[in-house]
Design a protein around this motif. Structure first.
Motif, PDB file in Angstrom:
ATOM      1  N   VAL A 133       0.880  -1.167   0.000  1.00  0.00           N
ATOM      2  CA  VAL A 133       0.000   0.000   0.000  1.00  0.00           C
ATOM      3  C   VAL A 133       0.918   1.217   0.000  1.00  0.00           C
ATOM      4  O   VAL A 133       1.523   1.547   1.018  1.00  0.00           O
ATOM      5  CB  VAL A 133      -0.959   0.008   1.216  1.00  0.00           C
ATOM      6  CG1 VAL A 133      -1.894   1.214   1.149  1.00  0.00           C
ATOM      7  CG2 VAL A 133      -1.765  -1.272   1.266  1.00  0.00           C
ATOM      8  N   THR A 137      -1.781   5.829  -3.909  1.00  0.00           N
ATOM      9  CA  THR A 137      -2.242   4.737  -4.769  1.00  0.00           C
ATOM     10  C   THR A 137      -2.352   5.223  -6.202  1.00  0.00           C
ATOM     11  O   THR A 137      -2.910   6.291  -6.466  1.00  0.00           O
ATOM     12  CB  THR A 137      -3.620   4.244  -4.273  1.00  0.00           C
ATOM     13  OG1 THR A 137      -3.423   3.664  -2.994  1.00  0.00           O
ATOM     14  CG2 THR A 137      -4.217   3.218  -5.213  1.00  0.00           C
ATOM     15  N   ALA A 167     -13.036  -1.807   2.957  1.00  0.00           N
ATOM     16  CA  ALA A 167     -12.189  -0.608   2.862  1.00  0.00           C
ATOM     17  C   ALA A 167     -13.018   0.668   3.030  1.00  0.00           C
ATOM     18  O   ALA A 167     -12.508   1.774   2.860  1.00  0.00           O
ATOM     19  CB  ALA A 167     -11.456  -0.596   1.529  1.00  0.00           C
ATOM     20  N   GLN A 197      -6.752   6.155  -1.426  1.00  0.00           N
ATOM     21  CA  GLN A 197      -6.140   5.222  -0.466  1.00  0.00           C
ATOM     22  C   GLN A 197      -7.074   4.044  -0.217  1.00  0.00           C
ATOM     23  O   GLN A 197      -6.644   2.908  -0.122  1.00  0.00           O
ATOM     24  CB  GLN A 197      -5.892   5.924   0.875  1.00  0.00           C
ATOM     25  CG  GLN A 197      -4.612   6.704   0.908  1.00  0.00           C
ATOM     26  CD  GLN A 197      -3.433   5.812   1.260  1.00  0.00           C
ATOM     27  OE1 GLN A 197      -3.362   4.679   0.841  1.00  0.00           O
ATOM     28  NE2 GLN A 197      -2.496   6.322   2.042  1.00  0.00           N
ATOM     29  N   ARG A 198      -8.382   4.341  -0.136  1.00  0.00           N
ATOM     30  CA  ARG A 198      -9.343   3.263   0.142  1.00  0.00           C
ATOM     31  C   ARG A 198      -9.437   2.296  -1.037  1.00  0.00           C
ATOM     32  O   ARG A 198      -9.583   1.103  -0.832  1.00  0.00           O
ATOM     33  CB  ARG A 198     -10.707   3.846   0.466  1.00  0.00           C
ATOM     34  CG  ARG A 198     -10.751   4.507   1.810  1.00  0.00           C
ATOM     35  CD  ARG A 198     -12.175   4.625   2.310  1.00  0.00           C
ATOM     36  NE  ARG A 198     -12.179   4.844   3.725  1.00  0.00           N
ATOM     37  CZ  ARG A 198     -12.204   6.046   4.296  1.00  0.00           C
ATOM     38  NH1 ARG A 198     -12.247   7.129   3.540  1.00  0.00           N
ATOM     39  NH2 ARG A 198     -12.193   6.166   5.598  1.00  0.00           N
ATOM     40  N   GLY A 200      -7.010   1.636  -2.939  1.00  0.00           N
ATOM     41  CA  GLY A 200      -5.769   0.867  -2.784  1.00  0.00           C
ATOM     42  C   GLY A 200      -5.913  -0.214  -1.723  1.00  0.00           C
ATOM     43  O   GLY A 200      -5.425  -1.338  -1.890  1.00  0.00           O
ATOM     44  N   ILE A 201      -6.590   0.116  -0.640  1.00  0.00           N
ATOM     45  CA  ILE A 201      -6.805  -0.868   0.431  1.00  0.00           C
ATOM     46  C   ILE A 201      -7.715  -1.991  -0.069  1.00  0.00           C
ATOM     47  O   ILE A 201      -7.440  -3.175   0.141  1.00  0.00           O
ATOM     48  CB  ILE A 201      -7.366  -0.178   1.697  1.00  0.00           C
ATOM     49  CG1 ILE A 201      -6.294   0.736   2.305  1.00  0.00           C
ATOM     50  CG2 ILE A 201      -7.842  -1.204   2.727  1.00  0.00           C
ATOM     51  CD1 ILE A 201      -6.770   1.617   3.439  1.00  0.00           C
ATOM     52  N   ARG A 203      -8.091  -2.975  -3.099  1.00  0.00           N
ATOM     53  CA  ARG A 203      -7.284  -3.732  -4.065  1.00  0.00           C
ATOM     54  C   ARG A 203      -6.389  -4.744  -3.321  1.00  0.00           C
ATOM     55  O   ARG A 203      -6.287  -5.906  -3.707  1.00  0.00           O
ATOM     56  CB  ARG A 203      -6.407  -2.715  -4.803  1.00  0.00           C
ATOM     57  CG  ARG A 203      -5.661  -3.236  -5.983  1.00  0.00           C
ATOM     58  CD  ARG A 203      -4.730  -2.154  -6.499  1.00  0.00           C
ATOM     59  NE  ARG A 203      -5.350  -1.191  -7.386  1.00  0.00           N
ATOM     60  CZ  ARG A 203      -4.750  -0.081  -7.832  1.00  0.00           C
ATOM     61  NH1 ARG A 203      -3.530   0.219  -7.455  1.00  0.00           N
ATOM     62  NH2 ARG A 203      -5.379   0.727  -8.641  1.00  0.00           N
ATOM     63  N   THR A 204      -5.781  -4.288  -2.251  1.00  0.00           N
ATOM     64  CA  THR A 204      -4.874  -5.163  -1.496  1.00  0.00           C
ATOM     65  C   THR A 204      -5.647  -6.224  -0.726  1.00  0.00           C
ATOM     66  O   THR A 204      -5.205  -7.376  -0.627  1.00  0.00           O
ATOM     67  CB  THR A 204      -4.005  -4.305  -0.546  1.00  0.00           C
ATOM     68  OG1 THR A 204      -3.399  -3.288  -1.328  1.00  0.00           O
ATOM     69  CG2 THR A 204      -2.925  -5.137   0.119  1.00  0.00           C
ATOM     70  N   LEU A 212       2.411  -7.713   4.212  1.00  0.00           N
ATOM     71  CA  LEU A 212       2.026  -6.363   3.778  1.00  0.00           C
ATOM     72  C   LEU A 212       3.191  -5.405   3.947  1.00  0.00           C
ATOM     73  O   LEU A 212       3.863  -5.422   4.974  1.00  0.00           O
ATOM     74  CB  LEU A 212       0.909  -5.827   4.669  1.00  0.00           C
ATOM     75  CG  LEU A 212      -0.527  -6.171   4.403  1.00  0.00           C
ATOM     76  CD1 LEU A 212      -1.388  -5.425   5.420  1.00  0.00           C
ATOM     77  CD2 LEU A 212      -0.917  -5.777   2.987  1.00  0.00           C
ATOM     78  N   LEU A 214       3.640  -1.477   3.994  1.00  0.00           N
ATOM     79  CA  LEU A 214       2.908  -0.206   3.980  1.00  0.00           C
ATOM     80  C   LEU A 214       3.902   0.936   3.909  1.00  0.00           C
ATOM     81  O   LEU A 214       4.783   1.051   4.770  1.00  0.00           O
ATOM     82  CB  LEU A 214       2.060  -0.054   5.256  1.00  0.00           C
ATOM     83  CG  LEU A 214       1.107  -1.188   5.609  1.00  0.00           C
ATOM     84  CD1 LEU A 214       0.346  -0.844   6.891  1.00  0.00           C
ATOM     85  CD2 LEU A 214       0.134  -1.445   4.474  1.00  0.00           C
ATOM     86  N   LEU A 233      -6.131   0.289   7.782  1.00  0.00           N
ATOM     87  CA  LEU A 233      -4.834  -0.373   7.529  1.00  0.00           C
ATOM     88  C   LEU A 233      -4.519  -1.336   8.666  1.00  0.00           C
ATOM     89  O   LEU A 233      -4.017  -2.439   8.456  1.00  0.00           O
ATOM     90  CB  LEU A 233      -3.715   0.673   7.417  1.00  0.00           C
ATOM     91  CG  LEU A 233      -3.707   1.521   6.148  1.00  0.00           C
ATOM     92  CD1 LEU A 233      -2.644   2.607   6.232  1.00  0.00           C
ATOM     93  CD2 LEU A 233      -3.465   0.656   4.911  1.00  0.00           C
TER      94      LEU A 233
END
Ligand code: ATP
Length: 295
Positions: A133, A137, A167, A197-198, A200-201, A203-204, A212, A214, A233
């Motif tokens: 992350v 993102t 997320a 960012q969310r 991206g979260i 997606r992860t 992870l 970060l 996170l």
């Protein structure tokens, strides 16, 4: 006057857009590019992750032969542990992340995951086991659906929605006229820093990696958004091995272990309270950040 300033404003806008596009491209390459010198060994097996133990054994590294960046790093991250790496700018924090991902090979020593040297396994399998992350993102000029599914392209619609819900971005996406089919990115809907960012979260989460990495956001999010993102996170880190590259100390105070890096060497490690009590480098960094926050 109007005649002069309008074209100038227009040029300014075009310039900013071109500049932003170049920055986005640089980020994307930063994330996806494989330096040519890193190659899989012939017949390399896939990485087999059991718990997600990360070990750096006397790791030394320099981008150029004449300048050492990391100097004999020994670091053991147990499965499920959260370790934060702090230290002044240029101390080598992000470099450790790049070595974990095998963007570069160590100059000496070794980096192992569950006992397997990252140089001995396929890069595809290594990358599949590590979720990154990043600070910002990167969104592709494509639908929200595509951007989340990028974490695992075979995911079903229901899995994508579940990841977006976890997320805390689903309600926002659902409120858009085209929902998950909305185009985002530079040529589409521009999401805020927190929304990106969310994504991206999500997606992860969809990728569901045991490890992870970060790279903590330095970009300005408002305090409430930042607190929420931190909570998400943290929830994502449950049951995974987490390495956080931290630029601000306030967000990593509850890490299982904090590693303080200076000039490519570990100078202190321990938990937040222990390190503060020691009154050493960490305490100095902490006090300086607290002072900055008061200014
Ligand atoms: P920050 O907190 O500012 O992000 P950092 O601790 O993460 O810093 P690194 O990005 O690991 O620092 O960089 C460590 C050193 O390596 C720096 O001196 C940097 O200039 C150098 N460096 C980083 N990337 C490269 C590169 N691609 N080629 C050459 N030198 C590099």
């Amino acid at each position: 006057m109007i005649q002069i300033t309008m074209p100038l404003n227009f040029l300014g806008t075009v310039y900013r857009e071109i500049r932003q596009a170049l920055i986005d491209m640089a980020d994307m390459f930063h994330l996806l590019e494989q330096p040519a010198e890193v190659k899989d060994k012939p017949d390399a097996p896939d990485l087999q992750v059991s718990g997600g133990r990360v070990s750096l054994q006397n790791v030394a590294f320099g981008y150029e032969a004449e300048r050492a960046i990391l100097k004999g790093i020994d670091l053991e991250v147990a499965p499920g542990q959260t370790v934060a790496i702090v230290g002044s700018s240029g101390s080598g924090k992000s470099t450790i992340g790049r070595l974990l991902f095998r963007f570069y090979d160590v100059s000496s020593g070794a980096l192992l995951i569950d006992g397997q040297d990252v140089r001995d396994v396929t890069q595809d399998s290594l990358h599949a086991q590590i979720g990154v992350v990043p600070q910002d993102t990167v969104l592709f000029n494509d639908t929200v659906h595509y951007n989340i599914a990028y974490g695992r392209p075979t995911a079903s619609e229901a899995e994508i929605i579940a990841a977006a819900k976890a997320a805390k971005i689903h309600d926002f996406i659902a409120s858009l006229p085209l929902g998950y089919q909305t185009t985002v990115g530079e040529r589409g809907l521009k999401l805020s820093g927190g929304e990106k960012q969310r994504v991206g979260i999500a997606r992860t989460l969809l990728k569901n990696p045991p490890i992870l990495l970060l790279d903590e956001a330095t970009s300005a999010l408002d305090t409430d958004t930042e607190r929420d993102i931190q909570a998400e996170l943290k929830a994502m880190g449950e049951g995974r091995t987490v390495i956080t590259i931290a630029h601000r100390l306030s967000t990593i105070a509850d890490a299982d272990r904090i590693i303080v890096l200076e000039n490519g060497a570990i100078v202190e490690q321990g938990q937040h309270a222990e390190l503060l009590a020691q009154g050493g480098r960490y305490a100095q960094l902490w006090n300086r950040q607290s002072d900055d926050a008061l200014e």
